[in-house]
Design a protein around this motif. Structure first.
Motif, PDB file in Angstrom:
ATOM      1  N   ALA A   1      17.197  62.492  86.391  1.00 26.93           N
ATOM      2  CA  ALA A   1      16.767  61.093  86.267  1.00 26.93           C
ATOM      3  C   ALA A   1      15.287  61.042  86.613  1.00 26.93           C
ATOM      4  O   ALA A   1      14.816  61.788  87.485  1.00 26.93           O
ATOM      5  CB  ALA A   1      17.558  60.184  87.205  1.00 26.93           C
ATOM      6  N   VAL A   2      14.551  60.197  85.912  1.00 28.55           N
ATOM      7  CA  VAL A   2      13.115  60.024  86.178  1.00 28.55           C
ATOM      8  C   VAL A   2      12.835  58.528  86.310  1.00 28.55           C
ATOM      9  O   VAL A   2      13.624  57.709  85.838  1.00 28.55           O
ATOM     10  CB  VAL A   2      12.241  60.624  85.054  1.00 28.55           C
ATOM     11  CG1 VAL A   2      12.432  62.129  84.960  1.00 28.55           C
ATOM     12  CG2 VAL A   2      12.521  59.968  83.710  1.00 28.55           C
ATOM     13  N   PRO A   3      11.726  58.168  86.974  1.00 27.10           N
ATOM     14  CA  PRO A   3      11.336  56.754  86.976  1.00 27.10           C
ATOM     15  C   PRO A   3      11.251  56.275  85.527  1.00 27.10           C
ATOM     16  O   PRO A   3      10.799  57.023  84.651  1.00 27.10           O
ATOM     17  CB  PRO A   3       9.967  56.779  87.656  1.00 27.10           C
ATOM     18  CG  PRO A   3      10.000  57.995  88.529  1.00 27.10           C
ATOM     19  CD  PRO A   3      10.793  59.006  87.743  1.00 27.10           C
ATOM     20  N   ARG A   4      11.709  55.051  85.294  1.00 28.61           N
ATOM     21  CA  ARG A   4      11.897  54.609  83.913  1.00 28.61           C
ATOM     22  C   ARG A   4      10.629  54.664  83.072  1.00 28.61           C
ATOM     23  O   ARG A   4      10.681  54.932  81.872  1.00 28.61           O
ATOM     24  CB  ARG A   4      12.486  53.214  83.899  1.00 28.61           C
ATOM     25  CG  ARG A   4      13.667  53.138  82.987  1.00 28.61           C
ATOM     26  CD  ARG A   4      14.322  51.805  83.042  1.00 28.61           C
ATOM     27  NE  ARG A   4      13.331  50.751  83.070  1.00 28.61           N
ATOM     28  CZ  ARG A   4      13.625  49.488  83.270  1.00 28.61           C
ATOM     29  NH1 ARG A   4      14.872  49.134  83.493  1.00 28.61           N
ATOM     30  NH2 ARG A   4      12.690  48.582  83.286  1.00 28.61           N
ATOM     31  N   SER A   5       9.491  54.438  83.708  1.00 27.26           N
ATOM     32  CA  SER A   5       8.236  54.453  82.951  1.00 27.26           C
ATOM     33  C   SER A   5       7.901  55.847  82.437  1.00 27.26           C
ATOM     34  O   SER A   5       7.028  56.018  81.593  1.00 27.26           O
ATOM     35  CB  SER A   5       7.087  53.941  83.821  1.00 27.26           C
ATOM     36  OG  SER A   5       6.867  54.837  84.893  1.00 27.26           O
TER      37      SER A   5
ATOM     38  N   GLY B   1       8.459  62.711  89.347  1.00 32.19           N
ATOM     39  CA  GLY B   1       9.017  61.835  90.378  1.00 32.19           C
ATOM     40  C   GLY B   1      10.515  61.667  90.238  1.00 32.19           C
ATOM     41  O   GLY B   1      11.091  60.710  90.748  1.00 32.19           O
ATOM     42  N   GLY B   2      11.167  62.608  89.581  1.00 29.60           N
ATOM     43  CA  GLY B   2      12.593  62.483  89.305  1.00 29.60           C
ATOM     44  C   GLY B   2      13.470  63.282  90.243  1.00 29.60           C
ATOM     45  O   GLY B   2      13.010  63.806  91.262  1.00 29.60           O
ATOM     46  N   THR B   3      14.735  63.390  89.866  1.00 30.01           N
ATOM     47  CA  THR B   3      15.722  64.121  90.662  1.00 30.01           C
ATOM     48  C   THR B   3      16.464  65.102  89.763  1.00 30.01           C
ATOM     49  O   THR B   3      16.577  64.886  88.554  1.00 30.01           O
ATOM     50  CB  THR B   3      16.733  63.164  91.332  1.00 30.01           C
ATOM     51  OG1 THR B   3      17.775  63.939  91.964  1.00 30.01           O
ATOM     52  CG2 THR B   3      17.396  62.238  90.321  1.00 30.01           C
ATOM     53  N   ILE B   4      17.001  66.170  90.383  1.00 27.02           N
ATOM     54  CA  ILE B   4      17.707  67.195  89.624  1.00 27.02           C
ATOM     55  C   ILE B   4      19.065  66.726  89.132  1.00 27.02           C
ATOM     56  O   ILE B   4      19.655  67.334  88.250  1.00 27.02           O
ATOM     57  CB  ILE B   4      17.900  68.490  90.444  1.00 27.02           C
ATOM     58  CG1 ILE B   4      18.819  68.244  91.662  1.00 27.02           C
ATOM     59  CG2 ILE B   4      16.565  69.034  90.912  1.00 27.02           C
ATOM     60  CD1 ILE B   4      19.269  69.524  92.356  1.00 27.02           C
TER      61      ILE B   4
ATOM     62  N   GLU C   1      13.841  70.147  95.154  1.00 25.87           N
ATOM     63  CA  GLU C   1      13.748  68.697  95.356  1.00 25.87           C
ATOM     64  C   GLU C   1      13.661  68.319  96.826  1.00 25.87           C
ATOM     65  O   GLU C   1      12.931  67.409  97.197  1.00 25.87           O
ATOM     66  CB  GLU C   1      14.965  67.998  94.731  1.00 25.87           C
ATOM     67  CG  GLU C   1      14.981  66.490  94.994  1.00 25.87           C
ATOM     68  CD  GLU C   1      15.971  65.722  94.127  1.00 25.87           C
ATOM     69  OE1 GLU C   1      16.446  66.272  93.118  1.00 25.87           O
ATOM     70  OE2 GLU C   1      16.254  64.562  94.459  1.00 25.87           O
TER      71      GLU C   1
END
Lengths: 466, 466
Positions: free
Chosen positions: A350-354, A418-421, A438
């Motif tokens: 998942a990443v920040p939406r932008s 800036g995301g997560t695994i 992470e």
């Protein structure tokens, strides 16, 4: 040991332990049938190192779970609790010398309190069955992983499962009010509460949610239900490419509309749907955005969404056309039922939406650079992507090396953005190699100390989650 | 020690420790001024046993917090972290020989990522200031405790604060994506993530949220923002009595409308508003239901709500009348700014929503039986009640005995109804005597072991929360 004598005491250790389980739980609750051992030795995740369990316990109630853990503790045997085994990170994979504890038979809906908008279920209740049971009350259980027709609430709790409706309705943790949990030593505890709000003591409920059976075995779940919307409107929007479609996601947010579902499919995923369902999506556009609006404002929101997407030049399904709804159902089946193997891996960052657009561009560069095949589907409302990377099995080891290099790079890129695994699948066994990318060493260490506190012998699903 | 010599080494222990703090942090960051010590010795909760802190540290940044905890650990001094001190359970009360660590100066909004709908703040940022800063982006920070104009995000995190909008938008925990926390030994860790979804490792974030500064000191908070609704409609409904008004809450739920706000006020609370604001509510009805609808469906929902309440015979505010909005603001101030004392206690239980009516009836019986005064306001949407019990201070000890008996009974009754001793205020110091009525010994013990793991010396806010 004296040669020549035969009997209980001299049986191989694993036969002995299975015998003790049968003595304690009865023959119906324990299987050592080779086919059963094989079937319960893994979930839908890729198996790196296969092990067979010593036995599979089919718990019929809380006491069976307690007895299994007490026996396991006494004999130092690991216990892998599992629901339907639809996880894709290997969280339910057998480890050496373990017992698998299936909770499928604990599948009673214990209580539906419609006026309170609360239900209490055993862990083996299938997600869709709970939804079927509460629908006549105008209610729904919101978290809807793609596997919702097979996966159990207990498994959903273990992985803090997400799904398509999370951006609006939250993930599993947001729907769990309280738990009953059997601790490693067999003690039964009750965490949380029956009310929507409550702040008495530490939030142990959230600590258990997503801990993948490493801290205790959940034997009852109190969930908050949400209103099942009488009204829903779906919009299917075809775009020339994925960048244009992602701009559509941003445009919807600018309208301050929170859809129940916002799914983004690239051309590769559209082609999979075409193959499975005989549609002709891939010939009509390069990316597909599927949006579902619900609640009393659905019609107003539909009009805002259609306006915003038309302005971007999208080709939209007709208002009221059932196609958009059907496409959402097809999308659900475009990944959920697949089993990963060494040559095909479904990812879950998942990443920040932008960062959706730029991250998807990076993924394509990575795949191209490593000559790896790629298709992408995203829960675009919350920035959770499921890229599937694969190589042809005929390529053998050379393909695997490229595949794994591409996977590693995709994870590094998500973290750099800036995301997560893992957005919703869990770390399980498969993603442990990336966890230290992470989380800082202090956090890893703290989590291991928490694990040690709850499970000093380390018998609960060892080598998973943290 | 040699008599006759004077100096640093021979100063009283508390003077010595304050001196060490000044040496480490500079004189601007430390106060031993008696007025300051007094002001920072308690929050808004009733003080049973008053203590003055040795010093108050005004941290200017993360390093100040780390340095304070390291020094405190070295000298075995307790540290009470606090924000604005608007808590009402004594969670920020000074304990013997402690240092109070104020985070008010760490009040920078570090980042607003409007496209991601995320903000990053220091703990001392006031709730309303964050809302003011994000409103121009069409966003809001949803949790809105009555103290939102004074209370800080750090304090909100420490208590897992609720507010009026929780039934629709969730409590503090539901808006916190990640934290930076200084552990007892001064180590800085980062928990959670920047994305909406994420399941890597254990949910340490939720464990810190609501832990009242007993597990670590939060120095940065990453929050998810929600859409600030352009449309909102408020309805004020007068009913003859509280039972009729509670039936209104059920009728709204039956319409499958989830209001942003559903506040239920009894005649005593209406009288307080009349006194403060010159209204004439108490003469016009026996109970008041205040409902706010928002989102794109607000107008449709308003019409459903008005229909349902009219059918029950309620007297409604005119559509578009600003009175209903004003009443919601007045209701916010009908309790939030009050300081409890021994003779007046604002309670905070939550019960399953279907039990609201019967529980309120029980409260009245309890108050009558003990000749104790009572008024009630409830966040009716999530079953969270704030009954205020009081006796005339002139009654002295005899009144207190009756008051405490009534309080105890009100808690027992809430638990018997399937409720909790605290919906949103936290256990703090004041409610610890009731915690064992709600939680089983094994859970209490487990929480103490978690506390010991995070804070082996027991220096972080001892005697609170668990």
């Amino acid at each position: 040991m004296t040669a020549g004598t035969r009997g209980h005491a001299e049986a191989a250790p694993h036969t002995r332990f299975a015998g003790l389980l049968v003595d304690a739980l009865g023959p119906d609750a324990v299987s050592t049938d080779p086919g059963t051992l094989q079937r319960y030795s893994h979930d839908y995740g890729h198996v790196a190192e296969p092990f067979l369990p010593l036995a599979v316990v089919f718990a019929g109630g809380v006491e069976d779970v307690q007895e299994t853990l007490r026996l396991a503790g006494r004999h130092g045997v690991s216990v892998i609790a599992r629901g339907a085994g639809t996880g894709v990170s290997g969280g339910a994979h057998a480890t050496e010398g373990c017992v698998v504890l299936s909770l499928e038979r604990m599948n009673r809906i214990l209580d539906i309190r419609a006026e309170d908008e609360v239900a209490v279920v055993e862990p083996g209740v299938v997600n869709a069955d709970l939804n079927d049971a509460v629908a006549p009350h105008g209610l729904m259980y919101a978290p809807d992983p793609a596997s919702f027709r097979q996966s159990t609430i207990g498994g959903n709790v273990a992985t803090n499962a997400g799904g398509l409706r999370c951006a609006k309705y939250g993930v599993t943790r947001d729907s769990v009010l309280g738990l009953e949990v059997v601790l490693a030593d067999g003690t039964l505890i009750r965490t949380g509460r029956d009310t929507f709000k409550g702040v008495a003591g530490y939030d142990l409920t959230s600590l258990f949610v997503g801990s993948e059976g490493t801290l205790g075995v959940v034997v009852s779940v109190t969930v908050r239900l949400r209103y099942l919307s009488a009204e829903h409107r779906s919009v299917a929007a075809l775009f020339p490419d994925i960048v244009a479609a992602a701009a559509g996601v941003v445009a919807i947010a600018r309208q301050r509309v929170q859809p129940a579902i916002t799914e983004l499919l690239d051309s590769g995923t559209m082609a999979v749907i075409d193959t499975l369902h005989g549609t002709d999506l891939a010939s009509r556009g390069g990316a597909l955005l599927l949006v579902r609006l619900d609640g009393h404002g659905a019609v107003i929101e539909e009009s805002l969404v259609r306006g915003a997407l038309l302005e971007l030049g999208a080709s939209l399904s007709e208002a009221g056309d059932a196609l958009a709804d059907r496409l959402i159902e097809m999308r659900r089946s475009s990944r959920g039922d697949e089993q990963d193997d060494a040559y095909r891996v479904g990812e879950d960052v998942a990443v920040p939406r932008s960062r959706l657009v730029s991250y998807m561009a990076e993924l394509r560069e990575i795949a191209a650079r490593h000559t790896v095949l790629l298709r992408i589907v995203a829960h675009a409302g919350d920035g959770n992507l499921h890229p599937t990377f694969w190589v042809e099995p005929a390529e053998g080891e050379a393909g695997l090396v490229r595949l794994n290099a591409a996977l590693d790079e995709s994870i590094r890129a998500a973290l750099a953005a800036g995301g997560t695994i893992t957005g919703e699948h869990g770390v399980g066994q498969y993603k442990r190699r990336w966890l230290a990318w992470e989380q800082q060493p202090e956090v890893l260490e703290l989590q291991h100390r928490v694990k040690e506190l709850f499970d000093p012998q380390g018998i609960l699903n060892p080598g998973k989650a943290i």
